[in-house]
Design an enzyme around this catalytic site. Sequence first.
Site, short mmCIF file in Angstrom:
data_model
loop_
_atom_site.label_atom_id
_atom_site.label_comp_id
_atom_site.label_asym_id
_atom_site.label_seq_id
_atom_site.Cartn_x
_atom_site.Cartn_y
_atom_site.Cartn_z
CE LYS A 181 0.47 -3.42 3.41
NZ LYS A 181 -0.30 -2.49 4.34
CG ASN B 216 -0.34 8.34 8.26
OD1 ASN B 216 -0.95 7.30 8.04
ND2 ASN B 216 0.96 8.36 8.50
CD GLU C 111 2.40 5.31 6.61
OE1 GLU C 111 1.67 4.69 5.81
OE2 GLU C 111 1.95 5.91 7.60
CB THR D 236 -6.23 13.21 -0.86
OG1 THR D 236 -4.90 13.23 -0.32
CG2 THR D 236 -7.24 13.58 0.20
CB THR E 2 2.69 -5.56 13.55
OG1 THR E 2 3.63 -6.51 13.13
CG2 THR E 2 2.71 -5.41 15.04
CB THR F 253 -0.98 -0.01 1.19
OG1 THR F 253 -0.27 -0.22 2.40
CG2 THR F 253 -2.02 -1.11 1.02
#
Length: 431
Positions: free
Chosen positions: A200, A426, A297, A431, A211, A174
Amino acid sequence: MQVRHFSSCRIVQAGKERFVPSSGTYPKGFKVGGFFTGVKKNAFNMDLAMLSSDKPCNAAAVFTTNVFKAAPVQVDRKILDVTQGKGIKTVVVNSGCANAVTGEGGIHDAQQMVKKADQVFGSESDLPASLVMSTGVIGQRLKIDKILKGIEEHAPAMKDDHEAWLNTAKGICTTDTFPKLMSQQFKIGDNTYTIAGLTKGAGMIHPRMATLLGFFATDAPVSASALGVALKHAADRSFNAISVDGDTSTNDTIVCLANGAAGGPEITETSASFPVFQDILTDFSSRLSQLVVRDGEGATKFVKISVNDAVSEQEAAKVAETVACSPLVKTALYGKDANWGRILCAVGYSGMQVEPTKTTVSFMPTDGSSELKLLVNGEPEQVDEARASEILDMEDLEIQINLGTGGGKNANFWTCDFSHEYVTINGDYRT
């Protein structure tokens, strides 16, 4: 800035190429593939991953403890209960939609995926032989017609080579910036076996097993019950010992399949070879799970938290987890600020047995140079700020905490820093 499109690993980010294998040796009797079905908008981003064994496998899994368990988690748990982990042949994963908090319709969609996979890949009995997973945005129904069509249409294109395995890893991504795939050969007695694993995850990562999503496949002959014990042991020391942001997903699942295609005597819980297999799986899981942290991230640092000399392994793990999940610690690491008071604060509220006058905290550089002691037996050191800055400027570092209890028990936990980019990623997720 890290630009993370939804399923962004089509173009591996600069500096992350070293984590993507250019070749591999894979377990016998498995075919795999990653494909595009239309769940995601961009045709360059694969959204379906499939793994199938030529012969029935023994299987085990560990799942999320989030009470809002996604539909595929609920379906898989029932399948493993009714089959007792035997006769499983196939794993099908879609990315781009989590099929979580989707009511009875979501359960039906997951069941449809199982039925279609069983029709396409076959089942040796009347019981289900397929497991399914989903990852992506929560609260949206699957484009189930596209997925069912994709399972049937793409099955003939599945292969057993490195490119197919790498595409499978891409198919479950993702917000990942690189596909996470590993393989290795190992020996037990006179027999040589192979294990492959893919996972992933980059956000919504926190231990409550699992997790994230992932699956292992091995050609070793491991019984279903032994596989379950070994996987739980491995997960507690790997996938349950990492955190990016402290959020536990609704979809977390790790599955392990063993088809025995490489031959040899069956490995059971009472076999002399079982501890060997369990240690191999644990080490393999640990290395694979750390790739998730490296892809956290917005992360700029990979941090190992080592807690030593606790009264028990469980207490050491809890202290390490508490430090790793502290937003103040993580932001200090991003800011390259040697604010050891934040580390000590987290140790103190961990709820574990900690004696302040026996606690020592150090920064351990990963370049082989000497450690930098921050606190020794509860007494602050005169910290060389320039040296601290050098260590905190490294991508990899270790925070070592010695509790001095005399219990001699240790645990490790892996995490990353918090950056401005985490908020950006995040905030823009849908969007």
